[in-house]
Scaffold this motif. Structure first.
Motif, short mmCIF file in Angstrom:
data_model
loop_
_atom_site.label_atom_id
_atom_site.label_comp_id
_atom_site.label_asym_id
_atom_site.label_seq_id
_atom_site.Cartn_x
_atom_site.Cartn_y
_atom_site.Cartn_z
N ARG A 9 -11.94 35.09 -21.38
CA ARG A 9 -11.30 35.91 -22.43
C ARG A 9 -12.26 35.89 -23.68
N ARG A 10 -13.04 36.86 -24.02
CA ARG A 10 -13.94 36.86 -25.09
C ARG A 10 -14.84 35.52 -24.95
N ASP A 11 -14.70 34.66 -25.92
CA ASP A 11 -15.44 33.05 -26.07
C ASP A 11 -14.67 32.16 -25.35
N LEU A 12 -13.56 32.58 -24.78
CA LEU A 12 -12.69 31.24 -24.53
C LEU A 12 -12.67 31.12 -22.88
N THR A 13 -12.56 29.86 -22.46
CA THR A 13 -12.34 29.66 -21.04
C THR A 13 -10.96 29.45 -20.73
N ILE A 14 -10.33 30.11 -20.05
CA ILE A 14 -9.07 29.78 -19.60
C ILE A 14 -8.80 29.16 -18.31
N VAL A 15 -8.00 27.88 -18.13
CA VAL A 15 -7.93 27.44 -16.79
C VAL A 15 -6.23 27.32 -16.35
N PRO A 16 -6.06 27.81 -15.54
CA PRO A 16 -4.75 27.97 -15.26
C PRO A 16 -4.27 26.56 -14.40
N LEU A 17 -3.00 25.95 -15.08
CA LEU A 17 -2.84 24.69 -14.35
C LEU A 17 -1.44 24.65 -13.49
N GLY A 18 -1.00 25.83 -13.36
CA GLY A 18 0.31 25.87 -12.57
C GLY A 18 1.42 25.63 -13.54
N HIS A 19 2.52 25.84 -12.99
CA HIS A 19 3.98 25.76 -13.86
C HIS A 19 3.86 26.53 -15.18
N ASN A 20 3.25 27.64 -15.21
CA ASN A 20 3.09 28.36 -16.45
C ASN A 20 2.50 27.93 -17.42
N GLN A 21 1.44 27.06 -17.17
CA GLN A 21 0.50 26.38 -18.32
C GLN A 21 -0.85 26.48 -17.98
N CYS A 22 -1.62 26.62 -19.01
CA CYS A 22 -3.07 26.71 -18.92
C CYS A 22 -3.70 25.86 -19.91
N LEU A 23 -4.94 25.76 -19.80
CA LEU A 23 -6.00 25.12 -20.98
C LEU A 23 -6.93 26.10 -21.27
N VAL A 24 -6.96 26.24 -22.61
CA VAL A 24 -8.02 26.99 -23.34
C VAL A 24 -9.11 26.35 -24.14
N MET A 25 -10.20 26.78 -23.87
CA MET A 25 -11.31 26.32 -24.19
C MET A 25 -12.26 27.04 -25.02
N ALA A 26 -12.79 26.24 -26.05
CA ALA A 26 -13.77 26.92 -27.13
C ALA A 26 -14.90 26.01 -27.30
N CYS A 27 -15.94 26.58 -27.53
CA CYS A 27 -17.13 25.69 -28.18
C CYS A 27 -17.91 26.30 -28.91
N ASP A 28 -18.78 25.60 -29.89
CA ASP A 28 -19.49 26.30 -30.97
C ASP A 28 -20.74 25.15 -31.29
N SER A 29 -21.94 25.76 -31.62
CA SER A 29 -22.76 24.76 -32.18
C SER A 29 -23.75 25.22 -33.43
N CYS A 30 -24.18 24.36 -34.00
CA CYS A 30 -24.83 24.68 -35.48
C CYS A 30 -26.17 23.78 -35.28
N GLY A 31 -27.22 24.28 -35.65
CA GLY A 31 -28.59 23.54 -35.71
C GLY A 31 -29.20 24.12 -36.82
N GLY A 32 -30.07 23.36 -37.51
CA GLY A 32 -30.91 23.52 -38.53
C GLY A 32 -30.29 23.64 -39.96
N VAL A 33 -29.08 23.15 -40.04
CA VAL A 33 -28.26 23.27 -41.32
C VAL A 33 -27.97 22.01 -41.62
N ALA A 122 -13.33 22.57 -28.49
CA ALA A 122 -12.03 22.30 -28.67
C ALA A 122 -11.14 22.68 -27.22
N ILE A 123 -10.30 21.68 -27.07
CA ILE A 123 -9.27 22.09 -25.68
C ILE A 123 -8.02 22.24 -26.25
N GLY A 124 -7.32 23.33 -25.77
CA GLY A 124 -5.75 23.47 -26.13
C GLY A 124 -4.97 23.70 -24.80
N ILE A 125 -3.61 23.49 -24.94
CA ILE A 125 -2.92 23.93 -23.82
C ILE A 125 -1.92 24.79 -24.35
#
Length: 241
Positions: A9-33, A122-125
């Motif tokens: 969903r947009r820049d997020l990765t969603i991983v269903p875990l069952g039991h009405n729960q899921c993981l939500v993951m996002a990443c970012d990078s920074c170089g040259g600063v 970052a990983i969320g639930i």
């Protein structure tokens, strides 16, 4: 677990875990600063860590998830660049009211580096039915909080914060919240419209909708037509048609 259920969903990765729960993951990078001789933009290394962490924390929190893990990938030596980056990430976790114990990561100890480079994940639930991916409708408005800023423009500026996300999440008239990054407000607004099989009709708002917002220096949100703007820094940028 059936990995075919994983979706984006947009820049997020969603991983269903069952039991009405899921993981939500996002990443970012920074170089040259940073403070190394090969960096393009000079900035305090700790600030680099803070800004990289800020992006992924805001993305996960804006979805309605709670952060349970943060990983840093510092492509520089631990002493002293890595330590300073990690200090910045820890400071941002404290600011977001997240325990620093969720942080883990790695640094580069085999080769000498001449440029600062950092990645953060970052990983969320969340309860799946509490994810803030509500269906938008024709007539809904898109609002912006903050101003697109990039590079040294961000120094000394007040930026939208975790408290803004919390305030928006508490309002049932807010359907979806998106931190804006390098692709700009217009890109995110058009993407929100497309995800809901609609189009975005922009309104004059005094913001450069195509400018990079760097480390999530502004937010956009889909709100119902009768949503009341709480402060002057909330601006209507258009509507869905």
């Amino acid at each position: 677990m059936d990995m075919l259920q994983t979706y984006k969903r947009r820049d997020l990765t969603i991983v269903p875990l069952g039991h009405n729960q899921c993981l939500v993951m996002a990443c970012d990078s920074c170089g040259g600063v940073g403070e190394k001789k090969g960096d393009v933009l000079y900035a305090a290394t700790e600030m680099v860590g803070r800004m990289a962490a800020r992006v992924v924390l805001m993305e996960v929190l804006a979805s309605g998830a709670n952060v349970i893990a943060v990983h840093n990938m510092v492509c520089c030596e631990r002493h002293k660049t890595g330590q300073q980056v990690i200090q910045g990430i820890e400071a941002e976790l404290v600011k977001a009211n997240i325990q620093v114990e969720v942080l883990n990561g790695s640094t580069e100890e085999n080769f000498q580096t001449v440029m600062t480079a950092v990645g953060v994940t970052a990983i969320g639930i969340a309860d799946t039915n509490k994810l803030r991916f509500m269906s938008a409708a024709k007539g809904d408005r898109i609002i912006a909080i903050g101003t697109p800023l990039v590079g040294d423009e961000i120094f000394g500026q007040a930026l939208p914060d975790y408290s803004d996300i919390k305030q928006l999440l508490l309002d049932i008239q807010v359907k979806e919240i998106v931190p804006v990054g390098s692709k700009g407000i217009l890109y995110e607004a058009n993407l929100l419209a497309t995800l809901n099989q609609l189009s975005f009709d922009p309104s004059p708002c005094g913001l450069d909708l195509e400018k990079s917002a760097g480390p999530a220096t502004c937010l956009v949100a889909v709100v119902t037509p009768d949503f009341i703007l709480p402060t002057p820094c909330y601006r209507v940028i258009g509507r869905l048609v």
